[in-house]
Design an enzyme around this catalytic site. Structure first.
Site, PDB file in Angstrom:
ATOM      1  N   GLN A 184      -4.596  -1.493   9.564  1.00 21.04           N
ATOM      2  CA  GLN A 184      -4.266  -3.232   8.690  1.00 21.04           C
ATOM      3  C   GLN A 184      -5.010  -3.434   9.927  1.00 21.04           C
ATOM      4  O   GLN A 184      -4.541  -3.606  10.479  1.00 21.04           O
ATOM      5  CB  GLN A 184      -2.373  -3.030   8.640  1.00 21.04           C
ATOM      6  CG  GLN A 184      -2.632  -4.485   8.358  1.00 21.04           C
ATOM      7  CD  GLN A 184      -3.311  -4.393   6.885  1.00 21.04           C
ATOM      8  OE1 GLN A 184      -2.828  -2.678   5.380  1.00 21.04           O
ATOM      9  NE2 GLN A 184      -4.166  -5.629   6.257  1.00 21.04           N
TER      10      GLN A 184
ATOM     11  N   LYS B 138       0.551  -1.326   0.255  1.00 26.02           N
ATOM     12  CA  LYS B 138       0.227  -0.235  -0.098  1.00 26.02           C
ATOM     13  C   LYS B 138       1.305   0.975  -0.042  1.00 26.02           C
ATOM     14  O   LYS B 138       0.740   2.068  -1.138  1.00 26.02           O
ATOM     15  CB  LYS B 138      -0.098   0.017   1.436  1.00 26.02           C
ATOM     16  CG  LYS B 138      -1.758  -1.363   1.021  1.00 26.02           C
ATOM     17  CD  LYS B 138      -3.135  -0.815   2.435  1.00 26.02           C
ATOM     18  CE  LYS B 138      -3.652  -2.263   2.372  1.00 26.02           C
ATOM     19  NZ  LYS B 138      -4.729  -2.747   3.334  1.00 26.02           N
TER      20      LYS B 138
ATOM     21  N   ASP C 285     -10.728   3.783   4.071  1.00 27.68           N
ATOM     22  CA  ASP C 285     -11.458   1.863   4.187  1.00 27.68           C
ATOM     23  C   ASP C 285     -12.697   2.048   4.118  1.00 27.68           C
ATOM     24  O   ASP C 285     -13.629   1.046   4.253  1.00 27.68           O
ATOM     25  CB  ASP C 285     -10.996   1.555   5.459  1.00 27.68           C
ATOM     26  CG  ASP C 285      -9.892   0.235   4.674  1.00 27.68           C
ATOM     27  OD1 ASP C 285      -9.509  -0.178   4.000  1.00 27.68           O
ATOM     28  OD2 ASP C 285      -8.681   0.341   5.716  1.00 27.68           O
TER      29      ASP C 285
END
Ligand code: NAP
Length: 283
Positions: A94, A50, A117
């Site tokens: 994460q 990422k 997200d």
């Protein structure tokens, strides 16, 4: 008949280039911060990928690597600092997190405007209310890109989503509904899964069980999107769909790897740009 293969790598590459082009035209660099807690090796790979993709697209990107033993309160304090930092447009935590930290507490503490997200209850609620213009979860958003690239006729189509997780299945069903599909959501308590699948013109599998969906579960000409990723006995990545069988029946299908996976990161970049533009305008 052999299905057309939907090349997620190529679609993701185009999307990343488009994001990079738009970022290059801004007077500021959108800021993305990825929080990694502990040393889970799989998370390490995801976070590095990422970070690299964000840097390549011109973002100001950095990873905050915190110790596995950090308390929930200390993690929330780190989050609060990023929420307050005007240079930060997107924050991603994460998962999974260590057991002493409740994922809901962390997700709830994110500034919804920086929730790239799309997991914060405000963003999830907006999507559940039929609003699709906000920050959407990256994997289902990537699936929608692939369905459009595949030329799938969505309005009125019978769509089956296999899986009902917060991250994939539920938002996927909402996005297909917003695209005017007739949506069924199947899960571990569904009776006669094969029959449900056979009715689907669009099948999105997000279960995490290798090759569970057999070829004869697939309707002739269906568009099949395989979100599942499992490591097979030989170490290779496999999807939820028995690809070699399904490819002889479907109209179009995503491979694993090289299907949905690359789209998730590309959509994270797209979301970060969207969050930056919403917070700061076009610069
Ligand atoms: P998850 O939270 O474990 O959810 C799995 C879902 O599948 C649940 O709703 C579960 O039903 C259902 N399920 C489990 N066994 C089943 C069965 N035998 N029959 C029917 N349904 C069954 O997983 P997730 O986070 O949604 O991820 C799903 C898969 O997608 C995993 O392989 C994951 O690695 C992959 N994934 C890929 C990407 C990507 O970028 N490509 C991103 C995210 C996830 P219940 O609700 O009844 O338990």
């Amino acid at each position: 008949m052999t299905a057309r293969i939907i090349d997620g790598k190529a679609v993701a590459q185009r999307l990343r280039e488009e994001v990079a082009r738009r970022v290059a035209g801004l007077s500021f660099r959108p800021g993305l911060r990825v929080i990694r807690v502990g040393d889970d090796p799989a998370s390490g790979v995801y976070v590095r990928n990422k970070d690299r993709a964000a840097a390549a697209a011109g973002f100001d990107s950095a990873t905050l690597h915190l110790p596995a033993g950090i308390s929930e309160a200390a993690l929330l304090a780190e989050l609060a600092a990023l929420n307050a930092d005007p240079a930060v447009d997107g924050i991603l935590v994460q998962l999974p997190l260590p057991p002493q930290i409740r994922p809901e507490a962390v997700i709830d503490a994110l500034d919804p405007a920086k929730d790239v997200d799309g997991f914060h209850p405000l963003n999830a609620g907006r999507l559940a209310s039929g609003e699709t213009g906000g920050l959407l979860p990256c994997t289902p958003k990537g699936v929608m890109h692939l369905l459009r690239e595949a030329g799938a006729a969505l309005p009125g189509a019978r769509a089956l989503v296999l899986g009902r997780s917060r991250i994939v299945g539920r938002p996927m069903a909402q996005l297909l509904l917003a695209a005017d599909c007739t949506v069924t959501v199947a899960h571990s308590r569904t009776r006669d899964l094969a029959a449900e699948c056979r009715r689907a013109e669009i099948l999105v599998a997000a279960v995490g069980r290798a090759a569970m969906v057999r070829g004869d579960w697939i309707a002739e000409d269906a568009v099949v999107i395989d979100v599942g990723i499992t490591r097979g006995a030989d170490g290779r990545l496999v999807g939820d769909v028995a690809f070699a069988e399904a490819v002889t029946r479907a109209g179009a299908i995503t491979p694993v790897p090289g299907g949905v996976g690359p789209m998730t990161i590309a959509c994270l970049l797209e979301n970060t740009l969207q969050a930056a533009l919403a917070r700061r305008g076009g610069g």
